[in-house]
Design a protein around this motif. Structure first.
Motif, PDB file in Angstrom:
ATOM      1  N   TRP A  21      17.864 -44.421  59.697  1.00 43.60           N
ATOM      2  CA  TRP A  21      16.919 -44.566  61.180  1.00 43.60           C
ATOM      3  C   TRP A  21      15.077 -44.436  60.590  1.00 43.60           C
ATOM      4  O   TRP A  21      14.916 -43.451  60.345  1.00 43.60           O
ATOM      5  CB  TRP A  21      17.594 -43.140  61.445  1.00 43.60           C
ATOM      6  CG  TRP A  21      18.817 -44.135  62.178  1.00 43.60           C
ATOM      7  CD1 TRP A  21      19.669 -44.936  61.854  1.00 43.60           C
ATOM      8  CD2 TRP A  21      19.553 -42.847  63.498  1.00 43.60           C
ATOM      9  NE1 TRP A  21      21.169 -44.791  62.494  1.00 43.60           N
ATOM     10  CE2 TRP A  21      20.829 -43.746  63.468  1.00 43.60           C
ATOM     11  CE3 TRP A  21      19.371 -41.927  63.746  1.00 43.60           C
ATOM     12  CZ2 TRP A  21      22.254 -43.627  65.274  1.00 43.60           C
ATOM     13  CZ3 TRP A  21      20.694 -41.542  64.829  1.00 43.60           C
ATOM     14  CH2 TRP A  21      21.794 -42.322  64.703  1.00 43.60           C
ATOM     15  N   GLY A  22      14.109 -45.001  61.781  1.00 43.77           N
ATOM     16  CA  GLY A  22      13.196 -44.513  61.383  1.00 43.77           C
ATOM     17  C   GLY A  22      12.916 -43.279  62.948  1.00 43.77           C
ATOM     18  O   GLY A  22      13.365 -42.598  62.967  1.00 43.77           O
ATOM     19  N   LYS A  23      11.338 -42.996  62.580  1.00 40.50           N
ATOM     20  CA  LYS A  23      11.130 -42.385  63.532  1.00 40.50           C
ATOM     21  C   LYS A  23      10.624 -42.224  64.742  1.00 40.50           C
ATOM     22  O   LYS A  23      10.942 -43.774  65.254  1.00 40.50           O
ATOM     23  CB  LYS A  23      10.477 -41.766  62.772  1.00 40.50           C
ATOM     24  CG  LYS A  23       9.244 -39.954  63.513  1.00 40.50           C
ATOM     25  CD  LYS A  23      10.269 -38.579  62.857  1.00 40.50           C
ATOM     26  CE  LYS A  23       8.980 -37.579  63.075  1.00 40.50           C
ATOM     27  NZ  LYS A  23      10.406 -36.613  63.706  1.00 40.50           N
ATOM     28  N   ASP A  24      10.707 -41.342  66.132  1.00 40.65           N
ATOM     29  CA  ASP A  24      10.875 -41.931  67.277  1.00 40.65           C
ATOM     30  C   ASP A  24      12.049 -42.865  67.908  1.00 40.65           C
ATOM     31  O   ASP A  24      13.169 -42.614  67.389  1.00 40.65           O
ATOM     32  CB  ASP A  24       9.363 -42.419  67.618  1.00 40.65           C
ATOM     33  CG  ASP A  24       8.388 -41.767  66.928  1.00 40.65           C
ATOM     34  OD1 ASP A  24       8.725 -40.387  67.507  1.00 40.65           O
ATOM     35  OD2 ASP A  24       7.763 -41.628  66.624  1.00 40.65           O
ATOM     36  N   LEU A  25      11.553 -43.232  68.620  1.00 36.82           N
ATOM     37  CA  LEU A  25      12.395 -44.664  69.199  1.00 36.82           C
ATOM     38  C   LEU A  25      12.625 -46.079  68.404  1.00 36.82           C
ATOM     39  O   LEU A  25      11.173 -46.617  68.630  1.00 36.82           O
ATOM     40  CB  LEU A  25      12.341 -44.435  70.790  1.00 36.82           C
ATOM     41  CG  LEU A  25      12.999 -46.272  71.587  1.00 36.82           C
ATOM     42  CD1 LEU A  25      14.491 -45.517  71.799  1.00 36.82           C
ATOM     43  CD2 LEU A  25      12.932 -46.057  73.237  1.00 36.82           C
ATOM     44  N   SER A  26      13.262 -46.673  67.465  1.00 38.53           N
ATOM     45  CA  SER A  26      13.792 -48.134  67.110  1.00 38.53           C
ATOM     46  C   SER A  26      14.842 -48.540  67.832  1.00 38.53           C
ATOM     47  O   SER A  26      15.883 -48.186  67.909  1.00 38.53           O
ATOM     48  CB  SER A  26      13.960 -47.600  66.164  1.00 38.53           C
ATOM     49  OG  SER A  26      12.498 -46.970  65.224  1.00 38.53           O
ATOM     50  N   PHE A  27      14.386 -50.114  68.109  1.00 33.52           N
ATOM     51  CA  PHE A  27      15.617 -51.077  68.739  1.00 33.52           C
ATOM     52  C   PHE A  27      15.918 -51.969  67.593  1.00 33.52           C
ATOM     53  O   PHE A  27      14.776 -52.110  66.558  1.00 33.52           O
ATOM     54  CB  PHE A  27      15.374 -51.977  70.224  1.00 33.52           C
ATOM     55  CG  PHE A  27      15.643 -50.706  71.118  1.00 33.52           C
ATOM     56  CD1 PHE A  27      17.027 -51.132  71.852  1.00 33.52           C
ATOM     57  CD2 PHE A  27      15.369 -49.750  71.855  1.00 33.52           C
ATOM     58  CE1 PHE A  27      17.564 -50.358  72.567  1.00 33.52           C
ATOM     59  CE2 PHE A  27      15.360 -49.189  72.832  1.00 33.52           C
ATOM     60  CZ  PHE A  27      16.837 -49.458  73.103  1.00 33.52           C
ATOM     61  N   TYR A  28      16.897 -52.164  68.310  1.00 32.88           N
ATOM     62  CA  TYR A  28      17.602 -53.214  66.266  1.00 32.88           C
ATOM     63  C   TYR A  28      17.738 -54.482  66.928  1.00 32.88           C
ATOM     64  O   TYR A  28      18.706 -55.625  66.638  1.00 32.88           O
ATOM     65  CB  TYR A  28      18.517 -52.455  65.875  1.00 32.88           C
ATOM     66  CG  TYR A  28      18.441 -51.113  64.691  1.00 32.88           C
ATOM     67  CD1 TYR A  28      17.472 -52.039  64.164  1.00 32.88           C
ATOM     68  CD2 TYR A  28      18.503 -50.153  65.216  1.00 32.88           C
ATOM     69  CE1 TYR A  28      17.198 -50.072  63.343  1.00 32.88           C
ATOM     70  CE2 TYR A  28      18.407 -49.206  64.396  1.00 32.88           C
ATOM     71  CZ  TYR A  28      17.627 -49.083  64.063  1.00 32.88           C
ATOM     72  OH  TYR A  28      16.767 -48.079  63.143  1.00 32.88           O
ATOM     73  N   SER A  29      18.034 -54.096  68.875  1.00 32.64           N
ATOM     74  CA  SER A  29      18.625 -55.518  69.236  1.00 32.64           C
ATOM     75  C   SER A  29      17.393 -56.389  69.242  1.00 32.64           C
ATOM     76  O   SER A  29      16.458 -56.026  70.414  1.00 32.64           O
ATOM     77  CB  SER A  29      18.919 -54.921  70.442  1.00 32.64           C
ATOM     78  OG  SER A  29      20.452 -54.533  70.413  1.00 32.64           O
ATOM     79  N   ALA A  30      16.852 -57.922  70.091  1.00 32.38           N
ATOM     80  CA  ALA A  30      16.184 -58.727  70.481  1.00 32.38           C
ATOM     81  C   ALA A  30      16.352 -58.439  71.862  1.00 32.38           C
ATOM     82  O   ALA A  30      17.647 -58.132  71.915  1.00 32.38           O
ATOM     83  CB  ALA A  30      16.715 -60.005  70.065  1.00 32.38           C
ATOM     84  N   ASP A  31      15.369 -58.578  72.335  1.00 26.50           N
ATOM     85  CA  ASP A  31      15.753 -59.166  74.612  1.00 26.50           C
ATOM     86  C   ASP A  31      16.713 -59.705  74.447  1.00 26.50           C
ATOM     87  O   ASP A  31      16.976 -59.369  75.783  1.00 26.50           O
ATOM     88  CB  ASP A  31      14.474 -59.304  75.004  1.00 26.50           C
ATOM     89  CG  ASP A  31      13.447 -57.460  74.807  1.00 26.50           C
ATOM     90  OD1 ASP A  31      13.672 -56.643  74.250  1.00 26.50           O
ATOM     91  OD2 ASP A  31      12.198 -57.817  75.357  1.00 26.50           O
ATOM     92  N   GLN A  32      17.579 -60.707  74.039  1.00 28.49           N
ATOM     93  CA  GLN A  32      17.860 -61.504  74.699  1.00 28.49           C
ATOM     94  C   GLN A  32      19.301 -61.100  74.210  1.00 28.49           C
ATOM     95  O   GLN A  32      20.345 -61.279  74.393  1.00 28.49           O
ATOM     96  CB  GLN A  32      18.035 -62.567  74.528  1.00 28.49           C
ATOM     97  CG  GLN A  32      17.664 -62.964  72.911  1.00 28.49           C
ATOM     98  CD  GLN A  32      17.053 -62.953  72.570  1.00 28.49           C
ATOM     99  OE1 GLN A  32      15.680 -62.329  72.789  1.00 28.49           O
ATOM    100  NE2 GLN A  32      16.442 -63.659  70.509  1.00 28.49           N
ATOM    101  N   ASP A  33      19.764 -60.039  73.836  1.00 30.77           N
ATOM    102  CA  ASP A  33      20.984 -60.120  72.929  1.00 30.77           C
ATOM    103  C   ASP A  33      21.562 -59.210  73.907  1.00 30.77           C
ATOM    104  O   ASP A  33      21.447 -58.533  75.172  1.00 30.77           O
ATOM    105  CB  ASP A  33      21.056 -58.955  71.953  1.00 30.77           C
ATOM    106  CG  ASP A  33      20.276 -59.349  70.605  1.00 30.77           C
ATOM    107  OD1 ASP A  33      20.744 -60.648  69.929  1.00 30.77           O
ATOM    108  OD2 ASP A  33      19.759 -58.596  69.610  1.00 30.77           O
ATOM    109  N   PHE A  34      23.074 -59.591  74.325  1.00 27.47           N
ATOM    110  CA  PHE A  34      24.034 -58.869  75.739  1.00 27.47           C
ATOM    111  C   PHE A  34      24.344 -57.894  75.084  1.00 27.47           C
ATOM    112  O   PHE A  34      24.768 -57.464  75.876  1.00 27.47           O
ATOM    113  CB  PHE A  34      24.995 -59.566  75.334  1.00 27.47           C
ATOM    114  CG  PHE A  34      24.536 -60.918  75.591  1.00 27.47           C
ATOM    115  CD1 PHE A  34      24.220 -61.715  76.867  1.00 27.47           C
ATOM    116  CD2 PHE A  34      26.091 -62.222  74.546  1.00 27.47           C
ATOM    117  CE1 PHE A  34      24.039 -63.150  76.482  1.00 27.47           C
ATOM    118  CE2 PHE A  34      25.251 -63.573  74.897  1.00 27.47           C
ATOM    119  CZ  PHE A  34      25.630 -64.583  76.020  1.00 27.47           C
TER     120      PHE A  34
END
Length: 133
Positions: A21-34
């Motif tokens: 887990w990275g620092k701050d906010l990290s998103f692993y999904s692409a914008d188009q993922d459901f």
């Protein structure tokens, strides 16, 4: 540390070990993922501004799923749509797996294993929503 599982040019899953887990906010999904998956990691005193999500119509073609191992361990099995095994991923407490395509199954490998499962809905029941193999 994070790993993408790709089969025949198609992204099947994303594996996020708990220690990555990275620092701050990290998103692993692409914008188009459901399904959208992110982690937070902040120090005391950080304030996240209150908000509400607006009504925004979405079209969902199929279910995507996220599993988070809270306690214990499992072996996640990833499959093609036809049921051919792609890969087996051992997972321990703190690990997360984002399932984007294909099939999956799980083998519990430790007593008292606890897993949080999250998927998009609505759920239409087992006969309409999934096919076992």
């Amino acid at each position: 540390m994070n790993r993408e599982v790709v089969y025949d040019g198609k992204l099947v899953a994303k594996y996020i070990p708990g220690e990555s887990w990275g620092k701050d906010l990290s998103f692993y999904s692409a914008d188009q993922d459901f399904i959208q998956v992110g982690t937070w990691r902040y120090d005391s005193g950080k304030y996240l501004q209150p908000h509400v999500h607006k009504v925004c119509e979405r079209q969902i073609q199929y279910t995507q799923e996220v599993i988070f191992v809270k306690n214990g361990s499992i072996e996640a099995e990833l499959y093609t749509d036809e049921g051919t095994i792609i890969e087996k991923i051992p997972m321990k407490a703190g690990d997360c797996l984002i399932l984007l395509a294909g099939g999956h199954g799980y083998k519990i490998t430790e007593d008292d294993t606890q897993v949080l499962e999250i998927k998009n809905g609505p759920y239409h029941g087992p006969e309409k929503d999934r096919r076992r193999f």
